[in-house]
Design a protein around this motif. Sequence first.
Motif, PDB file in Angstrom:
ATOM      1  N   ALA A  51       0.830  -1.203   0.000  1.00  0.00           N
ATOM      2  CA  ALA A  51       0.000   0.000   0.000  1.00  0.00           C
ATOM      3  C   ALA A  51       0.863   1.251   0.000  1.00  0.00           C
ATOM      4  CB  ALA A  51      -0.917   0.004   1.220  1.00  0.00           C
ATOM      5  N   LYS A  52       0.455   2.218  -0.787  1.00  0.00           N
ATOM      6  CA  LYS A  52       1.150   3.508  -0.835  1.00  0.00           C
ATOM      7  C   LYS A  52       0.439   4.428   0.155  1.00  0.00           C
ATOM      8  CE  LYS A  52       2.513   2.678  -5.618  1.00  0.00           C
ATOM      9  NZ  LYS A  52       3.847   2.211  -5.239  1.00  0.00           N
ATOM     10  N   SER A  53       1.036   4.531   1.324  1.00  0.00           N
ATOM     11  CA  SER A  53       0.427   5.252   2.449  1.00  0.00           C
ATOM     12  C   SER A  53       1.491   6.110   3.139  1.00  0.00           C
ATOM     13  CB  SER A  53      -0.184   4.251   3.435  1.00  0.00           C
ATOM     14  OG  SER A  53       0.751   3.223   3.760  1.00  0.00           O
ATOM     15  N   PRO A  54       2.113   7.042   2.425  1.00  0.00           N
ATOM     16  CA  PRO A  54       3.267   7.753   2.981  1.00  0.00           C
ATOM     17  C   PRO A  54       2.957   8.574   4.225  1.00  0.00           C
ATOM     18  CG  PRO A  54       2.510   8.780   0.939  1.00  0.00           C
ATOM     19  CD  PRO A  54       1.811   7.459   1.043  1.00  0.00           C
ATOM     20  N   ASN A  55       1.766   9.132   4.316  1.00  0.00           N
ATOM     21  CA  ASN A  55       1.452   9.977   5.474  1.00  0.00           C
ATOM     22  C   ASN A  55       1.271   9.153   6.740  1.00  0.00           C
ATOM     23  OD1 ASN A  55       1.177  12.697   4.102  1.00  0.00           O
ATOM     24  ND2 ASN A  55      -0.266  11.476   2.906  1.00  0.00           N
ATOM     25  N   LEU A  56       0.556   8.053   6.630  1.00  0.00           N
ATOM     26  CA  LEU A  56       0.384   7.184   7.788  1.00  0.00           C
ATOM     27  C   LEU A  56       1.690   6.475   8.133  1.00  0.00           C
ATOM     28  CD1 LEU A  56      -3.156   5.764   7.012  1.00  0.00           C
ATOM     29  CD2 LEU A  56      -2.526   7.295   8.881  1.00  0.00           C
ATOM     30  N   ASP A  57       2.481   6.141   7.131  1.00  0.00           N
ATOM     31  CA  ASP A  57       3.780   5.520   7.400  1.00  0.00           C
ATOM     32  C   ASP A  57       4.685   6.475   8.168  1.00  0.00           C
ATOM     33  OD1 ASP A  57       2.776   3.428   5.937  1.00  0.00           O
ATOM     34  OD2 ASP A  57       3.978   3.824   4.155  1.00  0.00           O
ATOM     35  N   ALA A  58       4.670   7.750   7.779  1.00  0.00           N
ATOM     36  CA  ALA A  58       5.496   8.745   8.467  1.00  0.00           C
ATOM     37  C   ALA A  58       5.032   8.917   9.910  1.00  0.00           C
ATOM     38  CB  ALA A  58       5.439  10.074   7.721  1.00  0.00           C
ATOM     39  N   LEU A  59       3.719   8.948  10.116  1.00  0.00           N
ATOM     40  CA  LEU A  59       3.192   9.076  11.476  1.00  0.00           C
ATOM     41  C   LEU A  59       3.612   7.870  12.315  1.00  0.00           C
ATOM     42  CD1 LEU A  59       1.215  11.021  13.097  1.00  0.00           C
ATOM     43  CD2 LEU A  59      -0.487   9.230  12.711  1.00  0.00           C
ATOM     44  N   ALA A  60       3.541   6.689  11.721  1.00  0.00           N
ATOM     45  CA  ALA A  60       3.934   5.473  12.442  1.00  0.00           C
ATOM     46  C   ALA A  60       5.405   5.506  12.822  1.00  0.00           C
ATOM     47  CB  ALA A  60       3.629   4.241  11.591  1.00  0.00           C
ATOM     48  N   SER A  61       6.240   6.012  11.920  1.00  0.00           N
ATOM     49  CA  SER A  61       7.681   6.061  12.210  1.00  0.00           C
ATOM     50  C   SER A  61       8.003   7.092  13.284  1.00  0.00           C
ATOM     51  CB  SER A  61       8.465   6.368  10.936  1.00  0.00           C
ATOM     52  OG  SER A  61       8.259   7.705  10.509  1.00  0.00           O
ATOM     53  N   GLU A  62       7.193   8.140  13.381  1.00  0.00           N
ATOM     54  CA  GLU A  62       7.408   9.171  14.384  1.00  0.00           C
ATOM     55  C   GLU A  62       6.843   8.779  15.746  1.00  0.00           C
ATOM     56  OE1 GLU A  62       5.422  12.466  12.647  1.00  0.00           O
ATOM     57  OE2 GLU A  62       6.818  12.651  10.962  1.00  0.00           O
ATOM     58  N   GLY A  63       5.817   7.939  15.751  1.00  0.00           N
ATOM     59  CA  GLY A  63       5.138   7.585  16.992  1.00  0.00           C
ATOM     60  C   GLY A  63       5.288   6.124  17.338  1.00  0.00           C
ATOM     61  N   VAL A  64       4.177   5.524  17.782  1.00  0.00           N
ATOM     62  CA  VAL A  64       4.160   4.120  18.198  1.00  0.00           C
ATOM     63  C   VAL A  64       3.248   3.350  17.251  1.00  0.00           C
ATOM     64  CG1 VAL A  64       3.712   2.495  20.057  1.00  0.00           C
ATOM     65  CG2 VAL A  64       4.489   4.812  20.606  1.00  0.00           C
ATOM     66  N   LEU A  65       3.807   2.326  16.616  1.00  0.00           N
ATOM     67  CA  LEU A  65       3.055   1.449  15.738  1.00  0.00           C
ATOM     68  C   LEU A  65       2.794   0.143  16.480  1.00  0.00           C
ATOM     69  CD1 LEU A  65       1.990   0.861  12.792  1.00  0.00           C
ATOM     70  CD2 LEU A  65       4.189  -0.280  12.425  1.00  0.00           C
ATOM     71  N   PHE A  66       1.510  -0.190  16.647  1.00  0.00           N
ATOM     72  CA  PHE A  66       1.136  -1.439  17.298  1.00  0.00           C
ATOM     73  C   PHE A  66       0.939  -2.492  16.214  1.00  0.00           C
ATOM     74  CE2 PHE A  66       0.164   1.865  20.292  1.00  0.00           C
ATOM     75  CZ  PHE A  66       0.493   1.315  21.523  1.00  0.00           C
ATOM     76  N   THR A  67       1.776  -3.514  16.238  1.00  0.00           N
ATOM     77  CA  THR A  67       1.768  -4.510  15.167  1.00  0.00           C
ATOM     78  C   THR A  67       0.754  -5.622  15.392  1.00  0.00           C
ATOM     79  OG1 THR A  67       3.521  -5.827  16.198  1.00  0.00           O
ATOM     80  CG2 THR A  67       4.206  -4.066  14.701  1.00  0.00           C
ATOM     81  N   HIS A  68       0.230  -5.727  16.624  1.00  0.00           N
ATOM     82  CA  HIS A  68      -0.745  -6.770  16.925  1.00  0.00           C
ATOM     83  C   HIS A  68      -1.893  -6.177  17.741  1.00  0.00           C
ATOM     84  CE1 HIS A  68       2.682  -9.291  15.781  1.00  0.00           C
ATOM     85  NE2 HIS A  68       1.791 -10.221  15.526  1.00  0.00           N
ATOM     86  N   HIS A  69      -2.658  -5.312  17.077  1.00  0.00           N
ATOM     87  CA  HIS A  69      -3.843  -4.724  17.689  1.00  0.00           C
ATOM     88  C   HIS A  69      -5.074  -5.458  17.162  1.00  0.00           C
ATOM     89  CE1 HIS A  69      -7.395  -2.074  17.078  1.00  0.00           C
ATOM     90  NE2 HIS A  69      -7.268  -1.983  18.387  1.00  0.00           N
ATOM     91  N   TYR A  70      -6.009  -5.777  18.084  1.00  0.00           N
ATOM     92  CA  TYR A  70      -7.198  -6.547  17.728  1.00  0.00           C
ATOM     93  C   TYR A  70      -8.466  -5.859  18.209  1.00  0.00           C
ATOM     94  CZ  TYR A  70      -3.819 -10.099  16.612  1.00  0.00           C
ATOM     95  OH  TYR A  70      -2.752 -10.760  16.052  1.00  0.00           O
ATOM     96  N   ALA A  71      -9.437  -5.765  17.298  1.00  0.00           N
ATOM     97  CA  ALA A  71     -10.769  -5.293  17.671  1.00  0.00           C
ATOM     98  C   ALA A  71     -11.486  -6.380  18.451  1.00  0.00           C
ATOM     99  CB  ALA A  71     -11.555  -4.948  16.410  1.00  0.00           C
ATOM    100  N   GLN A  72     -12.478  -5.980  19.253  1.00  0.00           N
ATOM    101  CA  GLN A  72     -13.238  -6.942  20.037  1.00  0.00           C
ATOM    102  C   GLN A  72     -14.252  -7.704  19.185  1.00  0.00           C
ATOM    103  OE1 GLN A  72     -11.510  -4.747  22.266  1.00  0.00           O
ATOM    104  NE2 GLN A  72     -10.960  -6.848  22.714  1.00  0.00           N
ATOM    105  N   VAL A  73     -14.827  -7.025  18.196  1.00  0.00           N
ATOM    106  CA  VAL A  73     -15.889  -7.628  17.380  1.00  0.00           C
ATOM    107  C   VAL A  73     -15.645  -7.237  15.922  1.00  0.00           C
ATOM    108  CG1 VAL A  73     -18.380  -7.948  17.142  1.00  0.00           C
ATOM    109  CG2 VAL A  73     -17.454  -7.172  19.330  1.00  0.00           C
ATOM    110  N   PRO A  74     -15.755  -8.190  14.981  1.00  0.00           N
ATOM    111  CA  PRO A  74     -15.472  -7.876  13.585  1.00  0.00           C
ATOM    112  C   PRO A  74     -16.678  -7.325  12.827  1.00  0.00           C
ATOM    113  CG  PRO A  74     -15.855 -10.218  13.797  1.00  0.00           C
ATOM    114  CD  PRO A  74     -15.958  -9.650  15.181  1.00  0.00           C
ATOM    115  N   THR A  75     -17.336  -6.345  13.420  1.00  0.00           N
ATOM    116  CA  THR A  75     -18.379  -5.600  12.735  1.00  0.00           C
ATOM    117  C   THR A  75     -18.407  -4.195  13.324  1.00  0.00           C
ATOM    118  OG1 THR A  75     -20.652  -5.719  11.903  1.00  0.00           O
ATOM    119  CG2 THR A  75     -20.339  -6.199  14.235  1.00  0.00           C
ATOM    120  N   CYS A  76     -18.799  -3.216  12.504  1.00  0.00           N
ATOM    121  CA  CYS A  76     -18.527  -1.811  12.817  1.00  0.00           C
ATOM    122  C   CYS A  76     -19.135  -1.326  14.130  1.00  0.00           C
ATOM    123  CB  CYS A  76     -19.030  -0.924  11.680  1.00  0.00           C
ATOM    124  SG  CYS A  76     -18.236  -1.245  10.080  1.00  0.00           S
TER     125      CYS A  76
END
Length: 493
Positions: A51-76
Amino acid sequence: MLYYFRFVLLFLLVLGCKDENTPSEKKVRPNILFIAVDDLRTELGAYGSIAKSPNLDALASEGVLFTHHYAQVPTCGASRHALLTGYRPFKRIHLSNNAIVEELSGKAEDSIPETFIHRFKQAGYHTVGIGKISHSADGYVYGYEEPVSDKRELPYSWSELLFNAGKWETGWNAFFAYANGENRQSLNKQVKPYEAGEVEDEGYPDGLTANLAISKLKELKNNEEPFFMGVGFFKPHLPFNAPKKYWDLYDRAEIPVSDNPGIPENINRASLHESGEFNQYALGDEKAGLDASVSEAYAKKLRHGYLASISYIDTQIGKLLQELKRLELDENTIVVIWGDHGWHLGDQRVWGKHTLLENALKSTLIIKTPFAEHRHKNVDAIVESVDLYPTLLELSDIPLNHKIDGKSLLPLMVSDNLKDQGKAYGYFKNGITLRTRDYRLTKYFRDEEPVIELYDHTSDNPEDRNVASERPEIVDQLMPILEKGNTGLYDRE
């Protein structure tokens, strides 16, 4: 009080660098910019995606990227109920998109806040909601094909609730928008699940949302109170509609298809689904289902649309972050990017969410604060959406006065050597799943066998084989932990 005093110090340092004529009304408590992105699995460059996501990638590199985050329920709606309240599901209604309406919308104001946003408001924050933060596309309670009502989904959380539906006129029309001003409802679902519109960013609703949020930031700059601004973007939720220029960023021939396109071994099909939400788009090139995978060509086209939608949203978020910086609000603002759950892109022969598998529950989480110890970090521990409630309150020095299920992520954000690798619970389809560092254990409360599934994550395993019968010792070890997540939701055996 540690973070409060550090914000005071930061404020004084920043103030000392300003011209003496610069207004100094800004509060030292941090502002919060909370950005919710619908159906955003870990499909960003920062996570290793194409994915070409330079803005979110930059934010992740500046802050904290959680590599294993899970939602409680798979519906909105149910995922957002858990996020906003800090509670894992403990009633059947908590698994429904109507969870917020049924549990929060009609209640009287209580000493326990309806959401963490309400708690910020109680603490003196000016709270602004733009777009989809709760389940409703614009924060009001009404049906897909009904006129907009004046009933707020969250009656006590927002100081202001804003939305620009543009030519689509209502929030729900905008949610399912096509570039010509029509929507899925107005066209009776006789639509494709994708579109490359010959339009600028404002030709779809998320461009209008970004512009509205930017305008509001300019106003908030001069407010005396700190602010909490929630901004909810629709894409990459279906339909995968984005301006053509974002489709043009990708060579479809180079887009990979799923590395796990088959039904997992040793499971019952009841654990999956027939991609019903996806198949509502009646003019799709092919129908998806469990009997056979869609063609590789169509899978690439759909993945192309998902990626284009991500790049479109990345640009809108980039505009908002640029304005935050231009206004010098970034010096005292915590930014959160949260995906409400994951999505199957042909994985396990499913297109959509609504399973208790990794693809449907794992989603994006990025937190950026003004503090040096929260910069340039990847957190690999298992975390849950309910953890955001206490984390944001602690960062803002706001006391939590009642018990919730989430726990603060701050220890993970400042230390690289914590032994606790965490756990996450997920709920759906009459089942509970437990994700640990090494395994996913799922128990279904149903007649169809097998009711126990175990997936091995000690290597890069794509959940293609249920090994419960081969590893009974692991099932026995994890089952008591899983059962602790069954608080009133299902009858115990």
